[in-house]
Scaffold this motif. Structure first.
Motif, PDB file in Angstrom:
ATOM      1  N   VAL A 186      44.202  30.758  30.760  1.00  0.00           N
ATOM      2  CA  VAL A 186      44.207  31.171  29.352  1.00  0.00           C
ATOM      3  C   VAL A 186      42.804  31.658  29.017  1.00  0.00           C
ATOM      4  O   VAL A 186      41.819  30.919  29.161  1.00  0.00           O
ATOM      5  CB  VAL A 186      44.607  30.021  28.411  1.00  0.00           C
ATOM      6  N   ILE A 187      42.694  32.900  28.579  1.00  0.00           N
ATOM      7  CA  ILE A 187      41.396  33.487  28.238  1.00  0.00           C
ATOM      8  C   ILE A 187      41.012  33.067  26.828  1.00  0.00           C
ATOM      9  O   ILE A 187      41.817  33.148  25.891  1.00  0.00           O
ATOM     10  CB  ILE A 187      41.461  35.018  28.350  1.00  0.00           C
ATOM     11  N   THR A 188      39.771  32.617  26.674  1.00  0.00           N
ATOM     12  CA  THR A 188      39.314  32.172  25.366  1.00  0.00           C
ATOM     13  C   THR A 188      37.797  32.343  25.260  1.00  0.00           C
ATOM     14  O   THR A 188      37.152  32.891  26.140  1.00  0.00           O
ATOM     15  CB  THR A 188      39.752  30.715  25.106  1.00  0.00           C
ATOM     16  N   THR A 189      37.246  31.860  24.174  1.00  0.00           N
ATOM     17  CA  THR A 189      35.817  31.969  23.905  1.00  0.00           C
ATOM     18  C   THR A 189      35.076  30.711  24.339  1.00  0.00           C
ATOM     19  O   THR A 189      35.609  29.606  24.221  1.00  0.00           O
ATOM     20  CB  THR A 189      35.566  32.211  22.410  1.00  0.00           C
ATOM     21  N   PRO A 190      33.839  30.860  24.805  1.00  0.00           N
ATOM     22  CA  PRO A 190      33.034  29.687  25.136  1.00  0.00           C
ATOM     23  C   PRO A 190      32.297  29.119  23.921  1.00  0.00           C
ATOM     24  O   PRO A 190      31.640  28.091  24.023  1.00  0.00           O
ATOM     25  CB  PRO A 190      32.029  30.238  26.145  1.00  0.00           C
ATOM     26  N   PHE A 191      32.433  29.800  22.780  1.00  0.00           N
ATOM     27  CA  PHE A 191      31.647  29.442  21.585  1.00  0.00           C
ATOM     28  C   PHE A 191      32.609  29.014  20.494  1.00  0.00           C
ATOM     29  O   PHE A 191      33.013  29.794  19.638  1.00  0.00           O
ATOM     30  CB  PHE A 191      30.808  30.648  21.151  1.00  0.00           C
ATOM     31  N   SER A 192      32.997  27.742  20.545  1.00  0.00           N
ATOM     32  CA  SER A 192      33.982  27.191  19.618  1.00  0.00           C
ATOM     33  C   SER A 192      33.910  25.675  19.699  1.00  0.00           C
ATOM     34  O   SER A 192      33.224  25.111  20.563  1.00  0.00           O
ATOM     35  CB  SER A 192      35.384  27.677  19.995  1.00  0.00           C
ATOM     36  N   PHE A 193      34.643  25.009  18.812  1.00  0.00           N
ATOM     37  CA  PHE A 193      34.814  23.565  18.945  1.00  0.00           C
ATOM     38  C   PHE A 193      35.603  23.290  20.218  1.00  0.00           C
ATOM     39  O   PHE A 193      36.451  24.081  20.635  1.00  0.00           O
ATOM     40  CB  PHE A 193      35.537  23.004  17.719  1.00  0.00           C
ATOM     41  N   PHE A 238      36.529  31.890  30.285  1.00  0.00           N
ATOM     42  CA  PHE A 238      35.664  32.170  29.148  1.00  0.00           C
ATOM     43  C   PHE A 238      35.134  33.600  29.162  1.00  0.00           C
ATOM     44  O   PHE A 238      34.609  34.075  30.168  1.00  0.00           O
ATOM     45  CB  PHE A 238      34.495  31.183  29.133  1.00  0.00           C
ATOM     46  N   VAL A 239      35.275  34.246  28.021  1.00  0.00           N
ATOM     47  CA  VAL A 239      34.783  35.606  27.814  1.00  0.00           C
ATOM     48  C   VAL A 239      33.685  35.550  26.771  1.00  0.00           C
ATOM     49  O   VAL A 239      33.836  34.888  25.723  1.00  0.00           O
ATOM     50  CB  VAL A 239      35.920  36.534  27.350  1.00  0.00           C
ATOM     51  N   ASP A 240      32.585  36.239  27.026  1.00  0.00           N
ATOM     52  CA  ASP A 240      31.421  36.173  26.135  1.00  0.00           C
ATOM     53  C   ASP A 240      31.756  36.705  24.737  1.00  0.00           C
ATOM     54  O   ASP A 240      32.789  37.337  24.508  1.00  0.00           O
ATOM     55  CB  ASP A 240      30.255  36.945  26.729  1.00  0.00           C
ATOM     56  N   VAL A 274      24.816  22.590  12.987  1.00  0.00           N
ATOM     57  CA  VAL A 274      24.794  23.569  14.074  1.00  0.00           C
ATOM     58  C   VAL A 274      26.189  23.627  14.693  1.00  0.00           C
ATOM     59  O   VAL A 274      26.665  22.652  15.272  1.00  0.00           O
ATOM     60  CB  VAL A 274      23.764  23.206  15.154  1.00  0.00           C
ATOM     61  N   HIS A 275      26.854  24.767  14.519  1.00  0.00           N
ATOM     62  CA  HIS A 275      28.159  25.014  15.138  1.00  0.00           C
ATOM     63  C   HIS A 275      28.016  26.232  16.077  1.00  0.00           C
ATOM     64  O   HIS A 275      28.064  27.348  15.583  1.00  0.00           O
ATOM     65  CB  HIS A 275      29.211  25.349  14.087  1.00  0.00           C
ATOM     66  N   TYR A 276      27.682  26.038  17.330  1.00  0.00           N
ATOM     67  CA  TYR A 276      27.817  24.871  18.190  1.00  0.00           C
ATOM     68  C   TYR A 276      26.591  24.817  19.080  1.00  0.00           C
ATOM     69  O   TYR A 276      26.059  25.853  19.458  1.00  0.00           O
ATOM     70  CB  TYR A 276      29.109  24.965  19.000  1.00  0.00           C
ATOM     71  N   PRO A 277      26.110  23.607  19.470  1.00  0.00           N
ATOM     72  CA  PRO A 277      24.829  23.510  20.173  1.00  0.00           C
ATOM     73  C   PRO A 277      24.883  23.772  21.665  1.00  0.00           C
ATOM     74  O   PRO A 277      23.835  23.820  22.312  1.00  0.00           O
ATOM     75  CB  PRO A 277      24.421  22.058  19.897  1.00  0.00           C
ATOM     76  N   ALA A 278      26.079  23.948  22.234  1.00  0.00           N
ATOM     77  CA  ALA A 278      26.192  24.268  23.663  1.00  0.00           C
ATOM     78  C   ALA A 278      27.490  25.014  23.900  1.00  0.00           C
ATOM     79  O   ALA A 278      28.504  24.727  23.253  1.00  0.00           O
ATOM     80  CB  ALA A 278      26.171  22.992  24.508  1.00  0.00           C
ATOM     81  N   PRO A 279      27.509  25.974  24.824  1.00  0.00           N
ATOM     82  CA  PRO A 279      28.783  26.621  25.172  1.00  0.00           C
ATOM     83  C   PRO A 279      29.738  25.596  25.771  1.00  0.00           C
ATOM     84  O   PRO A 279      29.304  24.642  26.431  1.00  0.00           O
ATOM     85  CB  PRO A 279      28.377  27.674  26.210  1.00  0.00           C
ATOM     86  N   ILE A 280      31.019  25.786  25.556  1.00  0.00           N
ATOM     87  CA  ILE A 280      31.998  24.827  26.079  1.00  0.00           C
ATOM     88  C   ILE A 280      31.840  24.594  27.578  1.00  0.00           C
ATOM     89  O   ILE A 280      31.822  23.442  28.033  1.00  0.00           O
ATOM     90  CB  ILE A 280      33.429  25.266  25.731  1.00  0.00           C
TER      91      ILE A 280
END
Length: 363
Positions: free
Chosen positions: A77-84, A100-102, A305-311
């Motif tokens: 499943v393609i998704t974002t690395p920058f999320s909860f 993960f796609v930038d 801070v949303h979010y302090p590290a990539p998933i």
């Protein structure tokens, strides 16, 4: 000053909330009571989707949606690395692999132009996140999905009420999901969420999955979960709908005021010209984030801070491959900071926050 002022919102809606909750206490149908069906009808009409299925949380909404489209171990499943974390969490829980796609540097949403190169024979779905309250480029995402026979699930946990090209968030793809966590633009007083679709087969599947896979009482036609949203929480959301449009207008007005104060001086997360966001957060990007945090903390101004590290940089997700293919997400985790935002934030408070940020920027 509150980061999100739920107390003032409650005072404004006190009568409506008490009336709605008292009705539930009087009839005593705490699970799947009449407010559940009423809320589902109201929310479906609001988005334009044919069906709304209320569920126990935004995370449960994503999980049930993935189960309904048949995600299995080994799928991607393609998704974002920058999320909860919930966005990737539900993929991993089903034994599938999050890919993960930038992100775009200006909106911080998934970069739709980079998705197609990550499609493989194992790809089953794309899950974009409508981050900070505005949708990603859903037309382009849907086009990629159509070319490859994929499903699209919008993670609209932060964006209920937003629009993309005049269409409502949560009705921009095959399935849309949202959250009613208390801090969301439309929140309850606990956990809650909803799923939206105009595909009746998917709607039927998700309704059954929500109640342990039941098509009728004690008739289990599929594997499911205990994923119902309780009646009291639906009553709270129904009460909050009474001034929801006003609240969205206020959020947009406050965001515009922040924009004016920061214009040419502070880098803010950009709003797409074809979107009207709901500003679940108002987020800026600074090079000296620690200094900004310290200044605002000293002045009793709350920030987040949303979010302090990539998933994929989190220990539990390292096996999915954290590398330099997501440099923008990595940079944003070091720069973003969200400021107080909410419909009851007054102009004097906005100006106080902006002044404190600009004071550090001027150093």
């Amino acid at each position: 000053m509150e980061f999100i002022d739920l107390k003032s919102q409650y005072q404004a809606l006190r009568t409506q909330i008490h009336t709605r909750m008292q009705a539930v206490l009087d009839h005593g149908n705490y699970i799947m009571g009449p407010e559940v069906q009423e809320l589902e009808g109201r929310l479906a009409s609001y988005t334009g989707a044919s069906d709304c299925i209320t569920v126990a949380s935004g995370t449960e909404a994503l999980l049930i949606a993935l189960m309904a489209i048949g995600i299995q171990p080994g799928d991607e499943v393609i998704t974002t690395p920058f999320s909860f974390i919930a966005t990737a969490e539900v993929i991993a829980l089903l034994g599938a692999t999050p890919v993960f796609v930038d992100i775009e540097p200006d909106t911080c949403n998934i970069n739709a132009t980079l998705i197609e190169e990550k499609v493989t024979p194992r790809t089953r779905a794309i899950m974009p996140v409508s981050l900070y309250g505005q949708p990603a480029d859903m037309d382009q995402i849907n086009a990629v999905a159509q070319r490859h026979g994929l499903s699209v699930i919008e993670d609209g946990a932060q964006s209920f009420g937003a629009t993309y090209k005049g269409r409502k968030s949560c009705n921009l793809s095959a399935i849309g999901c949202t959250s009613f966590f208390p801090s969301k633009p439309l929140g309850c007083y606990g956990d809650g969420g909803a799923i939206f679709t105009s595909d009746r087969n998917l709607a039927e599947a998700m309704r059954e999955i929500r109640i342990h896979g039941q098509s009728a009482r004690y008739v289990h036609t599929r594997v499911g979960v205990g994923g119902r949203m309780d009646t009291l929480q639906c009553a709270v959301v129904l009460a909050k709908l009474e001034r929801f449009d006003w609240e969205l207008a206020q959020r947009r007005r406050i965001a515009a005021r922040y924009d004016d104060l920061f214009a040419g001086r502070i880098d803010t997360v950009r709003q797409r010209p074809d979107c009207e966001g709901v500003f679940a957060q108002y987020t800026i990007r600074v090079a000296n984030r620690a200094d900004v945090q310290a200044e605002l903390r000293e002045r009793k101004i709350p920030v987040a801070v949303h979010y302090p590290a990539p998933i994929p940089a989190q220990a539990a997700y390292a096996k999915y491959g954290y590398d330099m293919h997501i440099p923008v997400a990595g940079e944003m985790t070091r720069r973003v900071i969200s400021l107080p935002m909410g419909p009851d934030l007054d102009d004097a408070s906005v100006e106080r926050v902006a002044a404190a940020v600009l004071r550090v920027a001027a150093r």
